[in-house]
Enzyme design. Structure first.
Site, PDB file in Angstrom:
ATOM      1  N   HIS A 181     -15.742  97.458  62.384  1.00  0.00           N
ATOM      2  CA  HIS A 181     -16.601  95.828  64.013  1.00  0.00           C
ATOM      3  C   HIS A 181     -17.941  96.852  64.165  1.00  0.00           C
ATOM      4  O   HIS A 181     -18.395  98.341  65.205  1.00  0.00           O
ATOM      5  CB  HIS A 181     -15.519  95.949  64.137  1.00  0.00           C
ATOM      6  CG  HIS A 181     -15.271  96.988  65.787  1.00  0.00           C
ATOM      7  ND1 HIS A 181     -14.544  98.627  64.781  1.00  0.00           N
ATOM      8  CD2 HIS A 181     -14.711  96.904  66.826  1.00  0.00           C
ATOM      9  CE1 HIS A 181     -14.230  99.015  66.428  1.00  0.00           C
ATOM     10  NE2 HIS A 181     -14.612  98.363  67.740  1.00  0.00           N
TER      11      HIS A 181
ATOM     12  N   HIS B 230     -18.393  96.924  67.917  1.00  0.00           N
ATOM     13  CA  HIS B 230     -17.906  97.464  69.062  1.00  0.00           C
ATOM     14  C   HIS B 230     -19.459  99.180  69.573  1.00  0.00           C
ATOM     15  O   HIS B 230     -19.622  99.256  68.122  1.00  0.00           O
ATOM     16  CB  HIS B 230     -16.743  97.565  69.663  1.00  0.00           C
ATOM     17  CG  HIS B 230     -16.438  96.996  70.422  1.00  0.00           C
ATOM     18  ND1 HIS B 230     -14.563  96.711  70.228  1.00  0.00           N
ATOM     19  CD2 HIS B 230     -16.952  95.077  70.924  1.00  0.00           C
ATOM     20  CE1 HIS B 230     -15.253  95.512  70.812  1.00  0.00           C
ATOM     21  NE2 HIS B 230     -15.206  94.498  70.919  1.00  0.00           N
TER      22      HIS B 230
ATOM     23  N   ASP C  52     -19.282 101.855  70.146  1.00  0.00           N
ATOM     24  CA  ASP C  52     -19.108 102.813  70.089  1.00  0.00           C
ATOM     25  C   ASP C  52     -18.226 102.870  68.500  1.00  0.00           C
ATOM     26  O   ASP C  52     -18.161 104.843  67.682  1.00  0.00           O
ATOM     27  CB  ASP C  52     -17.599 103.401  70.369  1.00  0.00           C
ATOM     28  CG  ASP C  52     -16.003 103.364  70.003  1.00  0.00           C
ATOM     29  OD1 ASP C  52     -16.561 100.974  70.492  1.00  0.00           O
ATOM     30  OD2 ASP C  52     -15.111 102.508  70.502  1.00  0.00           O
TER      31      ASP C  52
ATOM     32  N   HIS D 290      -8.166  92.854  66.298  1.00  0.00           N
ATOM     33  CA  HIS D 290      -8.821  93.142  68.109  1.00  0.00           C
ATOM     34  C   HIS D 290     -10.132  91.954  68.005  1.00  0.00           C
ATOM     35  O   HIS D 290      -9.826  90.986  67.354  1.00  0.00           O
ATOM     36  CB  HIS D 290      -9.712  94.388  66.969  1.00  0.00           C
ATOM     37  CG  HIS D 290     -10.681  94.794  67.777  1.00  0.00           C
ATOM     38  ND1 HIS D 290      -9.771  95.791  69.252  1.00  0.00           N
ATOM     39  CD2 HIS D 290     -11.485  95.419  68.789  1.00  0.00           C
ATOM     40  CE1 HIS D 290     -10.786  96.681  69.484  1.00  0.00           C
ATOM     41  NE2 HIS D 290     -11.775  96.282  69.101  1.00  0.00           N
TER      42      HIS D 290
ATOM     43  N   ASP E 271      -9.087 100.839  66.124  1.00  0.00           N
ATOM     44  CA  ASP E 271      -9.164  99.006  66.562  1.00  0.00           C
ATOM     45  C   ASP E 271      -8.330  98.262  66.177  1.00  0.00           C
ATOM     46  O   ASP E 271      -9.080  96.870  65.732  1.00  0.00           O
ATOM     47  CB  ASP E 271     -10.868  98.739  66.355  1.00  0.00           C
ATOM     48  CG  ASP E 271     -11.502 100.129  67.929  1.00  0.00           C
ATOM     49  OD1 ASP E 271     -11.332 101.424  67.581  1.00  0.00           O
ATOM     50  OD2 ASP E 271     -12.671  99.624  68.658  1.00  0.00           O
TER      51      ASP E 271
END
Length: 333
Positions: free
Chosen positions: A91, A93, A95, A170, A237
């Site tokens: 995904h 995000h 990090d 998520h 996640d």
């Protein structure tokens, strides 16, 4: 094996097996292991880099979720851009993806001679384009985007394993990935000797499944045994959902987030994450052989409680991942 004092340490002491090549360069010996490049969640710490996981599978190198600093961590781990054949992003995000910009540019800088397939959630295509074109550079290598629309197979041409993506739960579109090697046959040398078989005739037997020798039919089953394919799943996640169990089922190795402890289960559910206890219960129910927990919140400086909590539910081989460790896939079942 954990390695903290890296500068000046010979590569062989880091568990990196090298073979000589013409011209004095080196190449990686075929092996199957996970190289952990980073284990932090949203915020990196002094002990943990942002995410990054390189699965070395014979001649394949699959890089999962390259966060910030991945390129430098690869240098510390003794792996290079030319080891990469696939990249898989769960995904978008930061990090889990901000390191893609540096990795993409390094692939071109090193002029990696083979194409590198990159799979990612299709809804994040704009983020993918921005990351691989984040700054000016000479694009001398081929990245082949493989956007994932929904649960199902991922098109990785030429891969020695099937890859499937499974939707997770998520706040943004997130997919977990599973690699499954086809089952095969293992030739038994003692059975070959019993029938007096050697050389090219063995190859013909493998291709045809049977041979006529001196008036007798010898079948492949008589000189071989079933060799189960190995499997690997990567789950990041997500809250507990059907997709987590689907990915984990019967895996040889499961790499899974354990951002929180059970005491913080409400936070985990709110932000779309798992606890160490939840991840361990999933692995136990799935019949996983080797469990690797990672993606730890910065609130936990010491991970002893993660180990204790997971061990309560999971009796098998368990790793609390630390940066720059190398974890071999278990032997075939």
């Amino acid at each position: 094996m954990e390695n903290r004092e890296l500068p000046g340490v010979p590569l062989v002491q880091l568990g990196i097996r090298l073979r000589p090549e013409v011209g004095g360069s080196v190449a990686r010996v075929s092996q199957r292991e996970l190289v952990v490049l980073g284990t932090a969640s949203q915020v990196p710490t002094k002990q943990r880099n942002h995410n990054g996981y390189l699965l070395l599978w014979d001649d394949e190198g699959v890089l999962f979720d390259p966060g910030e600093g991945t390129q430098r961590q690869m240098t510390h781990a003794g792996v290079s851009a030319t080891d990469l054949t696939r990249i898989a992003i769960t995904h978008f995000h930061g990090d889990h993806s901000l390191g893609l910009a540096g990795v993409a540019q390094r692939i071109s800088l090193d002029q990696v001679p083979h194409p590198v397939d990159v799979c990612f959630p299709a809804s994040g295509a704009d983020y993918y384009d921005r990351l691989v074109n984040a700054t000016a550079y000479y694009q001398r290598a081929e990245l082949r985007p493989r956007p994932v629309e929904s649960t199902g197979p991922v098109d990785f041409p030429g891969a020695p394993f099937a890859v499937s993506a499974v939707r997770l739960s998520h706040p943004v579109d997130t997919f977990g990935y599973r690699l499954t090697e086809p089952a095969g046959r293992r030739i038994l040398p003692d059975r070959l000797r019993h029938f007096g078989l050697s050389g090219p005739v063995v190859g013909r037997l493998q291709q045809r499944g049977h041979l006529e020798i001196a008036g007798r039919t010898i079948t492949l089953d008589e000189v071989s045994e079933h060799r189960p394919g190995q499997s690997f799943a990567f789950v990041m996640d997500t809250r507990l959902c059907d997709g987590v169990h689907e990915l984990a089922a019967g895996t040889d190795m499961l790499v899974i987030e354990a951002t929180f402890l059970d005491a913080d289960a409400s936070l985990a559910a709110e932000y779309g994450h798992l606890t160490a206890g939840q991840a361990a219960r999933v692995a136990a129910e799935a019949g996983t052989d080797t469990l690797v927990l990672t993606h730890f919140s910065q609130r936990y400086r010491d991970l002893t409680d993660h180990l204790t909590e997971a061990r309560e539910y999971f009796p098998g081989t368990l790793h609390i991942a630390t940066d720059l460790t190398r974890i071999p896939l278990p032997p075939r079942r």
